[in-house]
Design a protein around this motif. Structure first.
Motif, PDB file in Angstrom:
ATOM      1  N   VAL A 269       0.869  -1.176   0.000  1.00  0.00           N
ATOM      2  CA  VAL A 269       0.000   0.000   0.000  1.00  0.00           C
ATOM      3  C   VAL A 269       0.902   1.221   0.000  1.00  0.00           C
ATOM      4  CG1 VAL A 269      -1.778   1.294   1.217  1.00  0.00           C
ATOM      5  CG2 VAL A 269      -1.834  -1.210   1.228  1.00  0.00           C
ATOM      6  N   ALA A 270       0.899   1.945  -1.120  1.00  0.00           N
ATOM      7  CA  ALA A 270       1.825   3.075  -1.310  1.00  0.00           C
ATOM      8  C   ALA A 270       3.253   2.552  -1.134  1.00  0.00           C
ATOM      9  CB  ALA A 270       1.505   4.203  -0.351  1.00  0.00           C
ATOM     10  N   ASP A 271       3.991   3.090  -0.185  1.00  0.00           N
ATOM     11  CA  ASP A 271       5.377   2.660   0.015  1.00  0.00           C
ATOM     12  C   ASP A 271       5.514   1.645   1.152  1.00  0.00           C
ATOM     13  OD1 ASP A 271       6.194   4.324  -2.007  1.00  0.00           O
ATOM     14  OD2 ASP A 271       6.674   5.997  -0.667  1.00  0.00           O
ATOM     15  N   ASP A 272       4.394   1.154   1.675  1.00  0.00           N
ATOM     16  CA  ASP A 272       4.429   0.257   2.819  1.00  0.00           C
ATOM     17  C   ASP A 272       4.021  -1.162   2.431  1.00  0.00           C
ATOM     18  OD1 ASP A 272       5.141   2.326   4.609  1.00  0.00           O
ATOM     19  OD2 ASP A 272       3.025   2.935   4.753  1.00  0.00           O
ATOM     20  N   GLU A 273       4.596  -2.117   3.125  1.00  0.00           N
ATOM     21  CA  GLU A 273       4.175  -3.511   3.012  1.00  0.00           C
ATOM     22  C   GLU A 273       3.262  -3.822   4.190  1.00  0.00           C
ATOM     23  OE1 GLU A 273       7.720  -5.814   2.802  1.00  0.00           O
ATOM     24  OE2 GLU A 273       8.169  -5.230   0.737  1.00  0.00           O
ATOM     25  N   VAL A 274       2.043  -4.233   3.908  1.00  0.00           N
ATOM     26  CA  VAL A 274       1.018  -4.413   4.931  1.00  0.00           C
ATOM     27  C   VAL A 274       0.609  -5.877   4.996  1.00  0.00           C
ATOM     28  CG1 VAL A 274      -1.293  -3.732   5.673  1.00  0.00           C
ATOM     29  CG2 VAL A 274       0.187  -2.073   4.507  1.00  0.00           C
ATOM     30  N   PHE A 275       0.655  -6.443   6.207  1.00  0.00           N
ATOM     31  CA  PHE A 275       0.190  -7.808   6.385  1.00  0.00           C
ATOM     32  C   PHE A 275      -1.333  -7.857   6.233  1.00  0.00           C
ATOM     33  CE2 PHE A 275       4.153  -8.353   8.994  1.00  0.00           C
ATOM     34  CZ  PHE A 275       4.709  -9.345   8.190  1.00  0.00           C
ATOM     35  N   LEU A 276      -1.835  -8.957   5.671  1.00  0.00           N
ATOM     36  CA  LEU A 276      -3.275  -9.160   5.565  1.00  0.00           C
ATOM     37  C   LEU A 276      -3.840  -9.579   6.924  1.00  0.00           C
ATOM     38  CD1 LEU A 276      -4.871  -8.806   2.877  1.00  0.00           C
ATOM     39  CD2 LEU A 276      -2.425  -9.104   2.558  1.00  0.00           C
ATOM     40  N   PRO A 277      -5.122  -9.311   7.187  1.00  0.00           N
ATOM     41  CA  PRO A 277      -5.706  -9.622   8.498  1.00  0.00           C
ATOM     42  C   PRO A 277      -5.509 -11.085   8.890  1.00  0.00           C
ATOM     43  CG  PRO A 277      -7.214  -8.248   7.236  1.00  0.00           C
ATOM     44  CD  PRO A 277      -6.098  -8.627   6.304  1.00  0.00           C
ATOM     45  N   ASN A 278      -5.190 -11.295  10.175  1.00  0.00           N
ATOM     46  CA  ASN A 278      -4.937 -12.638  10.685  1.00  0.00           C
ATOM     47  C   ASN A 278      -6.193 -13.324  11.205  1.00  0.00           C
ATOM     48  OD1 ASN A 278      -5.189 -10.842  12.799  1.00  0.00           O
ATOM     49  ND2 ASN A 278      -3.653 -11.827  14.080  1.00  0.00           N
ATOM     50  N   ASP A 279      -7.296 -12.585  11.333  1.00  0.00           N
ATOM     51  CA  ASP A 279      -8.509 -13.162  11.908  1.00  0.00           C
ATOM     52  C   ASP A 279      -9.568 -13.446  10.848  1.00  0.00           C
ATOM     53  OD1 ASP A 279      -9.098 -10.565  11.275  1.00  0.00           O
ATOM     54  OD2 ASP A 279     -10.104 -10.087  13.173  1.00  0.00           O
ATOM     55  N   GLU A 280      -9.134 -13.665   9.621  1.00  0.00           N
ATOM     56  CA  GLU A 280     -10.067 -14.050   8.571  1.00  0.00           C
ATOM     57  C   GLU A 280      -9.407 -15.074   7.653  1.00  0.00           C
ATOM     58  OE1 GLU A 280     -10.784 -10.262   6.700  1.00  0.00           O
ATOM     59  OE2 GLU A 280      -9.296 -10.657   5.137  1.00  0.00           O
ATOM     60  N   ILE A 281     -10.237 -15.928   7.098  1.00  0.00           N
ATOM     61  CA  ILE A 281      -9.766 -16.897   6.111  1.00  0.00           C
ATOM     62  C   ILE A 281     -10.726 -16.854   4.937  1.00  0.00           C
ATOM     63  CG2 ILE A 281     -11.030 -18.879   7.111  1.00  0.00           C
ATOM     64  CD1 ILE A 281      -8.490 -20.569   6.413  1.00  0.00           C
ATOM     65  N   TRP A 282     -10.163 -16.841   3.737  1.00  0.00           N
ATOM     66  CA  TRP A 282     -10.956 -16.778   2.519  1.00  0.00           C
ATOM     67  C   TRP A 282     -11.093 -18.174   1.921  1.00  0.00           C
ATOM     68  CZ3 TRP A 282     -13.332 -12.521   0.299  1.00  0.00           C
ATOM     69  CH2 TRP A 282     -13.082 -11.299   0.915  1.00  0.00           C
ATOM     70  N   ALA A 283     -12.294 -18.480   1.437  1.00  0.00           N
ATOM     71  CA  ALA A 283     -12.566 -19.790   0.848  1.00  0.00           C
ATOM     72  C   ALA A 283     -13.110 -19.604  -0.563  1.00  0.00           C
ATOM     73  CB  ALA A 283     -13.567 -20.575   1.694  1.00  0.00           C
ATOM     74  N   TYR A 284     -12.460 -20.246  -1.513  1.00  0.00           N
ATOM     75  CA  TYR A 284     -12.860 -20.152  -2.921  1.00  0.00           C
ATOM     76  C   TYR A 284     -13.489 -21.476  -3.334  1.00  0.00           C
ATOM     77  CZ  TYR A 284     -12.414 -19.480  -7.994  1.00  0.00           C
ATOM     78  OH  TYR A 284     -12.655 -19.349  -9.332  1.00  0.00           O
TER      79      TYR A 284
END
Length: 395
Positions: free
Chosen positions: A38-53
């Motif tokens: 995000v812009a010049d930062d590296e951002v971890f994705l939320p740890n309290d969610e899991i995505w299912a495809y």
């Protein structure tokens, strides 16, 4: 919340990411963790969610996670065992870790549990490692991490110090260690391996075929390789596979997936000259021959993505970067690429034909309601998968 997050949440499409982890359980591809730019930062994705495809319907869902939630991180190593996803290692805001967590993917609760081992000693903190699952146990190999000076033996070549990274009595480096975790006994152990082990490495790729674990390429100190090594998971004997044909170029951050009883599929990665790769290769472990595979995703290079085996020998590649990830604001991805590795059975061919053509064929639309309820539901899921608005990519 960032507007981009809100937009993707409302459309229910997993956020683009690299360094995440993914497993297939049933007809669902589960995706957790990783990071994005995000812009010049590296951002971890939320740890309290899991995505299912949904691999049949092509629909994303997101589930809230509770319990002993692990920290947000990237570079962790995951696997699926008895309906549970286990993660070990990775890198969070405090650096590499050697913690282990698991979550039941079958009960609909998505509750994390931190694993506290009762016997043995856990491996030192590390990320970008790999694992094999065999005989109800998880076998971990390699990675990049840190050790105390007192734990580094200059005579032992299982850990090579990164000369550019050390702080007082803490040293970072690559390893080729093998560690076994037994979920039933909640124990760690180290087997006494025989033969010549692969050089210490990280960001390599691994796959299990029968009672053997395979390692391919990765970052070995200052270079990237394409060598193939095999560990017999019963005798704990290492051997190197020397290809008798042209082999893929050296790379790291690629994937290796078992697609048949004697074939491994390699995809993507970062080349020796730091170029994102989009080539696919099949290795026949019996003939020791590599064969480059033609596929429709040549314009979609990927590195630090995930690749999971699915039904009918499909390989599901998700996420990753389409550019050199050490660059600022790199291009992370969130599409699912479905590689067809074997001819489909007749039933799936018929399902897909109906799903692709029902909108343009009046005859198919009229006859669709005549199908038995269970079959009709299955066909309708495939119709959903091939909706024009879907974002996934398939062969």
């Amino acid at each position: 919340m960032d507007p981009a997050f809100e937009r993707h949440y409302s459309e229910l499409v997993a956020r683009e990411r690299s360094g995440h982890t993914a497993v297939v359980e049933g007809n669902l591809l589960y995706v957790w963790g990783g990071y994005m730019s995000v812009a010049d930062d590296e951002v971890f994705l939320p740890n309290d969610e899991i995505w299912a495809y949904d691999l049949e319907g092509g629909i994303w869902k997101v589930f809230h996670m509770s319990g002993e939630v692990p920290p947000s991180m990237s570079g962790t190593c995951s696997c699926s065992l008895n309906g549970h996803m286990y993660i070990f290692g990775g890198c969070d805001d405090n650096g590499q870790t050697n913690q282990m967590y698991c979550v039941d993917l079958t009960d609909g609760k998505y509750m994390w549990k931190k694993i506290i081992h009762e016997f043995g000693s856990a491996p030192s903190p590390r990320d970008k490692l790999s694992c094999w699952v065999y005989n109800g146990r998880i076998i971990y190999f390699g990675g990049y991490g840190h050790k105390l000076l007192t734990d580094v033996d200059s005579r032992n070549r299982s850990f090579i110090v990164d000369e550019t990274s050390w702080v007082e009595d803490v040293f970072w480096g690559w390893n080729n260690e093998v560690h076994i975790f037994d979920p039933i006994q909640s124990s760690w152990s180290e087997p006494q391996t025989q033969g010549r082990a692969p050089a210490p490495r990280a960001a390599h790729a691994s796959a299990t075929l029968g009672c053997r674990g395979y390692v391919c390429g990765g970052r070995v100190m200052e270079t990237r390789t394409s060598d193939i090594h095999c560990l017999d998971l019963e005798s704990w004997t290492w051997s190197e596979i020397l290809p008798v044909s042209t082999a893929p170029v050296g790379r790291s951050w690629h994937t290796l997936t078992a697609v048949t009883d004697n074939a491994l599929f390699l995809f993507g990665g970062l080349s020796v000259d730091c170029k994102p790769m989009s080539d696919g290769w099949l290795l026949d472990i019996e003939t020791k021959k590599w064969r480059e595979v033609e596929h429709p995703f040549k314009n979609k290079p990927r590195l630090w993505h995930t690749a999971c085996p699915s039904k009918d020998c499909d390989v599901i590649v998700f996420g990753g970067s389409c550019d050199y990830i050490l660059l600022v604001d790199t291009g992370h991805c969130n599409d699912a690429l479905v590689f067809q590795m074997q001819p489909y059975p007749l039933f799936r061919i018929c399902q897909d034909y109906i799903a692709k053509n029902v909108r343009t064929s009046e005859m198919l639309r009229n006859q669709l309601p005549l199908l038995p309820p269970k079959l009709l539901k299955s066909v309708q899921r495939r119709i959903s998968f091939y909706r024009p608005s879907k974002k996934q990519n398939t062969t």
